[in-house]
Enzyme design. Structure first.
Site, PDB file in Angstrom:
ATOM      1  CG  ASP A  61      -2.174   0.887   0.955  1.00  0.00           C
ATOM      2  OD1 ASP A  61      -2.100   1.792   0.099  1.00  0.00           O
ATOM      3  OD2 ASP A  61      -3.209   0.701   1.640  1.00  0.00           O
TER       4      ASP A  61
HETATM    5  C1  BGC Z   1      -5.179   3.139   0.079  1.00  0.00           C
HETATM    6  C2  BGC Z   1      -5.238   2.160  -1.078  1.00  0.00           C
HETATM    7  C3  BGC Z   1      -5.011   2.884  -2.373  1.00  0.00           C
HETATM    8  C4  BGC Z   1      -3.706   3.631  -2.314  1.00  0.00           C
HETATM    9  C5  BGC Z   1      -3.362   4.366  -3.594  1.00  0.00           C
HETATM   10  C6  BGC Z   1      -3.958   4.029   0.019  1.00  0.00           C
HETATM   11  O1  BGC Z   1      -4.067   5.056   0.919  1.00  0.00           O
HETATM   12  O2  BGC Z   1      -5.186   2.431   1.296  1.00  0.00           O
HETATM   13  O3  BGC Z   1      -6.472   1.505  -1.087  1.00  0.00           O
HETATM   14  O4  BGC Z   1      -5.045   1.964  -3.423  1.00  0.00           O
HETATM   15  O5  BGC Z   1      -3.768   4.570  -1.257  1.00  0.00           O
HETATM   16  O6  BGC Z   1      -4.169   5.461  -3.770  1.00  0.00           O
END
Ligand code: BGC
Length: 730
Positions: free
Chosen positions: A269
């Site tokens: 993530d």
């Molecule tokens: C989220 C993810 C997301 C990523 C990219 C993170 O803060 O938890 O679900 O895909 O950001 O935007």
């Protein structure tokens, strides 16, 4: 052909023809990936292992000219025919990245709404639709496939997910991922794993035993992976049993890669990598690396690989995994081509999902469907004159033309500074259905004014909203901004009060008994208003069934107080206190998530998982369960009412080897004309009746009891089956 022999042939061909063309000519993605990895220079071997967040102003990065503004970008290797990875968030449509791209995208209804359809084919269509739009914008990887179970209805991301049951979530997420990948766009499954609250999400530890995790949250991912073959898995921010999910050898190496045989890659993530040795735990790619303290999978990984053969082997494996998914999904052979989007066709997909996902929770004296001959209607609250609600955070989608209204939050909300409404207007849809009636709108800010309109009207329709967002949980399950009091006052003024809920997940309903009818419309998506009015007026027979249990009170939950919510820190907090780890004890409920917790503790919720009413009546009977190596069930379902409609046949295990249990073991949505009946066959996945002990699934011999249910907690006459030792093997 055995893999070694295949590889040998491919290598020989490489010498003759050159790597690039052989890789394409070779049949399977594993061989192709292995061939390409051998051709990579040391610098190329590092290229795919870390990416940037492709948004200017976030950290110090230069956005390459071929990148599309979106969540992520990983450069390709043109010499070897490897395309760049262009990644967009996509839980509910192609996300709009804080308005950087103004190109618009079709918003699907929320995950809850889609799950309430209990229809894998619809989820597949939704996935294919988003992937088509993503490719039309130049993306080839979607950060979709949210498969976390709802362990806490206050989780701010509840709306992105698919419920509280591993079989329902796993089958639906698998279908959505298949739909995405059918368009030659890679999908993730996320957030792996046990990422079930937003408070302190960057640091809390989900503490849980192996067996409980395998039988619940992990099982949802396992099923989704088997069915959807996601090219990538995104590991979560939180820790699991003390170790960060993205550096967690148990989760990544043992469960995902070894036990489940996952052949794709694990991406982090965004901002979830805090050490180089996450690579040794099974992390393959550092996403949005400018958000981390340093780019661990850049220079530090290169140095480690030079000095340490263990790191060098990992680097080759990381590349092989990424390439394998690129080839398996066909990113190189079917590159994304930018083209215009058919928003009308895509909106129709969103509407179909919402129509199927609206749940009729209450319908006293057949208050619904509404008659066409109504003369005076009061529509109250929820910005129903402007649009339908959407959830906040990285999954936020903006339709063509942007949101209809934006309500700023203040209070230090980082992730989603404003509440946004999609351009689909319930008031207009209701007016269009009642051309001769007088329809008035009251915004609901003043209860007295709403009450006056309700007294005047034949029917009062209150639109009530609960906004949720990534980055912060809701503190409780009441409707905010005094809406509970508004509904109670309107219902007291007019017995024909219909409540339309646009909520992220479960809410409490202290006013329920005073109302005539309640529809749960969730976050309704691009064409939500049309779907809501179709159900209100009976053009669409409601057929949604709850994918989650609505509690009567917070006291009924395994954790009545939201972990980490006790302090007096900032109002919106996804970060805990530095240096301290919040431990969340998931062994309280263990694998008994949601309705299983209610069954175990003999509590009656407000509405149980699986519940939902219809304008017609269904009967199910003649359940037979047979165990002849495989477990299968058949039953008959009949539409005994006077309208066409869809039922969802739900089969539950109600006792296992003599012990009370409550598990969904099969379901099927069926569309039936009045008087029509259909025989249903379900095959039961043995893991759903098994226990995971000492590294293996085991089905204990003994008496098993099954029952059909109109919800998880309202099941009919049980039938018994005796299972001998090892008769059913997971
Ligand atoms: C989220 C993810 C997301 C990523 C990219 C993170 O803060 O938890 O679900 O895909 O950001 O935007």
């Amino acid at each position: 052909m055995c893999p070694i022999r295949r590889t040998a042939i491919a290598m020989a061909l490489t010498v003759l023809l050159g790597a690039h063309s052989v890789a394409r000519a070779a049949a399977d993605p594993d061989t192709r990936a292995a061939v390409i990895v051998r051709q990579m220079t040391p610098a190329e071997r590092l290229a795919l292992l870390h990416g940037i967040m492709a948004i200017p102003f976030v950290g110090h990065v230069t956005i390459p000219p071929d990148a599309v503004y979106g969540a992520g970008y990983v450069p390709g290797i043109p010499r070897l025919g490897i395309p760049a990875l262009k990644e967009s968030d996509a839980s509910l449509g192609v996300a709009y990245v804080n308005g950087l791209r103004k190109d618009g995208a079709t918003a699907l209804p929320s995950g809850m709404a889609m799950a309430a359809s209990w229809d894998p084919q619809l989820l597949y269509a939704g996935g294919a639709m988003i992937a088509g739009e993503a490719a039309a914008k130049g993306f080839n990887v979607l950060l979709a496939g949210g498969s976390n179970l709802m362990r806490d209805p206050r989780n701010g991301r509840t709306f992105e997910y698919l419920g509280e049951d591993p079989w329902l979530t796993g089958t639906l997420a698998g279908a959505a991922v298949s739909g995405i990948q059918s368009q030659h766009v890679i999908s993730t499954l996320k957030h792996f794993a046990l990422n079930d609250q937003e408070t302190d999400r960057h640091s809390y530890s989900a503490d849980i035993s192996d067996s409980a995790a395998r039988e619940s949250d992990l099982l949802a991912f396992e099923i989704a992976l088997e069915r959807g073959h996601a090219g990538a898995v995104m590991c979560a921010y939180n820790r699991v049993n003390g170790a960060y999910a993205c550096g967690n050898g148990y989760l990544l190496d043992r469960v995902l890669k070894r036990d489940w045989g996952f052949r794709g890659w694990v991406m982090s993530d965004w901002g979830a990598v805090s050490a180089l040795d996450f690579a040794l735990a099974g992390l393959d790619q550092e996403s949005g690396a400018q958000l981390d303290r340093q780019v661990f999978f850049g220079e530090p990984l290169a140095r480690a690989a030079q000095q340490d053969p263990v790191y060098a082997a990992r680097v080759a494996d990381m590349d092989r995994r990424i390439l394998r998914s690129i080839f398996a999904v066909g990113l190189d052979t079917h590159p994304a081509v930018v083209h215009p989007i058919d928003f009308a066709a895509d909106g129709a997909v969103a509407e179909r999902l919402e129509r199927a996902g609206i749940v009729l929770l209450r319908n006293r004296d057949r208050a619904l469907p509404l008659s066409d001959s109504l003369e005076r209607v009061a529509v109250i609250g929820g910005y129903a004159d402007a649009g339908v609600l959407s959830g906040g955070g990285s999954s936020q989608v903006q339709g063509p033309g942007g949101p209809s209204i934006v309500v700023p939050l203040g209070g230090g909300a980082r992730f989603a500074p404003a509440i946004e409404y999609q351009r689909s207007v319930p008031l207009q849809a209701i007016e269009a259905r009642l051309p001769r009636a007088q329809v008035v709108f009251r915004d609901g800010r003043y209860v007295s004014q709403a009450v006056q309109a309700a007294r005047w009207a034949d029917v009062a329709i209150v639109f009530a909203t609960q906004w949720m967002s990534e980055g912060h949980d809701v503190p409780d399950l009441s409707l905010p901004d005094g809406q509970d009091a508004l509904i109670a006052a309107v219902a007291a003024a007019n017995p024909h009060t219909i409540v339309v809920l646009e909520t992220g997940g479960p809410v409490l309903m202290p006013w329920l008994q005073q109302t005539a009818a309640v529809l749960e419309a969730w976050y309704p998506g691009a064409r939500g208003a049309d779907a809501i009015s179709a159900v209100l007026f009976g053009d669409q027979n409601p057929s949604g069934r709850l994918p989650v249990t609505f509690p009567l009170s917070l006291a009924q939950l395994p954790r009545p107080m939201l972990p980490g919510s006790g302090g007096m820190g900032p109002q919106y907090s996804d970060r805990g206190s530095p240096g301290q780890t919040l431990h969340v004890d998931y062994d309280i409920e263990g694998a008994d998530v949601g309705y299983r917790w209610f069954a175990r503790t003999h509590q009656q919720p407000l509405f149980a998982f699986g519940y939902g009413l219809s304008y017609t009546r269904f009967e199910t009977h003649d359940l037979k369960v047979t165990a002849d190596r495989a477990l299968s069930a058949t039953c008959e379902v009949v539409n005994t009412g006077s309208r066409a409609g869809a039922d969802v046949v739900q089969l539950y295990l109600v006792s296992a080897a003599g012990h009370p249990e409550r598990r969904l073991v099969g379901y099927q949505r069926v569309q039936l004309q009045p008087g029509q009946s259909q025989r249903i066959s379900l095959t039961v996945d043995p893991r759903l009746i098994a226990e995971f002990r000492d590294g293996a699934w085991r089905v204990a011999p003994g008496h098993y009891r099954w029952a059909l249910g109109t919800s998880a907690l309202d099941t009919g006459a049980p039938v018994d089956t005796v299972l001998g030792p090892r008769q059913i093997r997971p």
